[in-house]
Enzyme design. Structure first.
Site, PDB file in Angstrom:
ATOM      1  CB  SER A  13     124.061 122.753 -64.688  1.00  0.00           C
ATOM      2  OG  SER A  13     124.937 121.971 -63.919  1.00  0.00           O
ATOM      3  CG  ASN A 107     130.123 122.045 -51.566  1.00  0.00           C
ATOM      4  OD1 ASN A 107     129.733 122.719 -52.518  1.00  0.00           O
ATOM      5  ND2 ASN A 107     131.242 121.331 -51.621  1.00  0.00           N
ATOM      6  CG  HIS A 109     133.196 117.116 -53.845  1.00  0.00           C
ATOM      7  ND1 HIS A 109     134.004 118.149 -54.266  1.00  0.00           N
ATOM      8  CD2 HIS A 109     133.907 115.980 -54.005  1.00  0.00           C
ATOM      9  CE1 HIS A 109     135.169 117.647 -54.650  1.00  0.00           C
ATOM     10  NE2 HIS A 109     135.141 116.335 -54.502  1.00  0.00           N
TER      11      HIS A 109
HETATM   12  C1  GRF Z   1     129.321 120.504 -59.795  1.00  0.00           C
HETATM   13  O1  GRF Z   1     129.903 119.353 -60.349  1.00  0.00           O
HETATM   14  C2  GRF Z   1     129.448 120.505 -58.298  1.00  0.00           C
HETATM   15  O2  GRF Z   1     129.443 119.219 -57.750  1.00  0.00           O
HETATM   16  C3  GRF Z   1     130.794 121.140 -58.083  1.00  0.00           C
HETATM   17  O3  GRF Z   1     130.878 122.117 -59.080  1.00  0.00           O
HETATM   18  C4  GRF Z   1     130.088 121.760 -60.194  1.00  0.00           C
HETATM   19  C5  GRF Z   1     129.184 122.916 -60.487  1.00  0.00           C
HETATM   20  O4  GRF Z   1     128.516 122.778 -61.709  1.00  0.00           O
HETATM   21  N1  GRF Z   1     130.909 121.629 -56.746  1.00  0.00           N
HETATM   22  P1  GRF Z   1     127.365 123.799 -62.092  1.00  0.00           P
HETATM   23  O5  GRF Z   1     127.944 125.207 -62.017  1.00  0.00           O
HETATM   24  O6  GRF Z   1     126.246 123.623 -61.095  1.00  0.00           O
HETATM   25  O7  GRF Z   1     126.948 123.458 -63.473  1.00  0.00           O
END
Ligand code: GRF
Length: 188
Positions: A13, A107, A109
């Site tokens: 997403s 990244n 998080h």
């Molecule tokens: C997100 O919450 C990001 O912060 C973490 O992994 C999740 C990825 O979600 N590192 P998506 O695949 O982008 O929906």
């Protein structure tokens, strides 16, 4: 225009939010490549819908991280990648990538680092009883979510809010902040 590669392992997403921001001109960069370590993950489908090339690999097919990261670096060089945005890439970045792209790997998080690094950060924070939730965008180093912080955002939990509701708000925040910060990083 700078070239960005997004690395993902799952739903994608954040990748989608980055693609949409680029398509709408809020993120002035070219999303040139998606790299995934799970060839069947949904992020791949999103890339195909937006005509973004995909480099998919299965770590089990290689004897070491160095070996598959060397292949990734070849791809990144072929697409002239300037910045790497990890977006749900569930793997520690190794020496080969870090040496070639030092200071150019970012990244996102879903917690206010340095609290709750690693996996299941939202559930861990919720179970801990945290009342202010947030997200962190940071540079990537060899550690687990330990690199220098670039940006954070947060919100107060509402009375009786469920973990799913908190999670949805966290993702919403991510989808707003990540493209914005990437734009600043590539166009400063
Ligand atoms: C997100 O919450 C990001 O912060 C973490 O992994 C999740 C990825 O979600 N590192 P998506 O695949 O982008 O929906």
């Amino acid at each position: 225009m700078k070239n960005i590669a997004v690395f993902a392992s799952g739903f994608g997403s954040n990748f989608e939010a980055i693609l949409e921001a680029a398509e709408q001109g809020q993120l002035q960069a070219h999303i040139a490549l998606l790299v995934v370590d799970k060839p069947a993950c949904f992020a791949v489908e999103r890339a195909q819908r937006h005509n973004v090339p995909v480099f998919a690999f299965n770590p089990k097919d290689y004897s070491s991280k160095e070996e598959y990261e060397t292949l990734i670096v070849n791809q990144l060089e072929e697409y002239k990648i300037d910045l790497i945005a990890l977006a749900g890439y569930m793997r520690l970045v190794g020496n080969v990538l870090l040496q070639h792209y030092e200071g150019k790997i970012i990244n996102i998080h879903p917690a206010l680092l340095p609290a709750f690094p690693g996996t299941h950060a939202i559930e861990k924070a919720y179970d801990y009883g945290v009342k202010i939730f947030g997200i962190t965008i940071h540079y990537v180093d060899a550690g687990m979510d330990t690199g220098k912080i670039i940006a954070q955002d947060c919100f107060k939990m509402k009375e009786g809010e469920s973990v799913d509701e908190v999670e949805a708000r966290i993702h919403q925040l991510e989808h707003q902040l990540y493209p914005k910060i990437l734009n600043q990083l590539v166009n400063h």
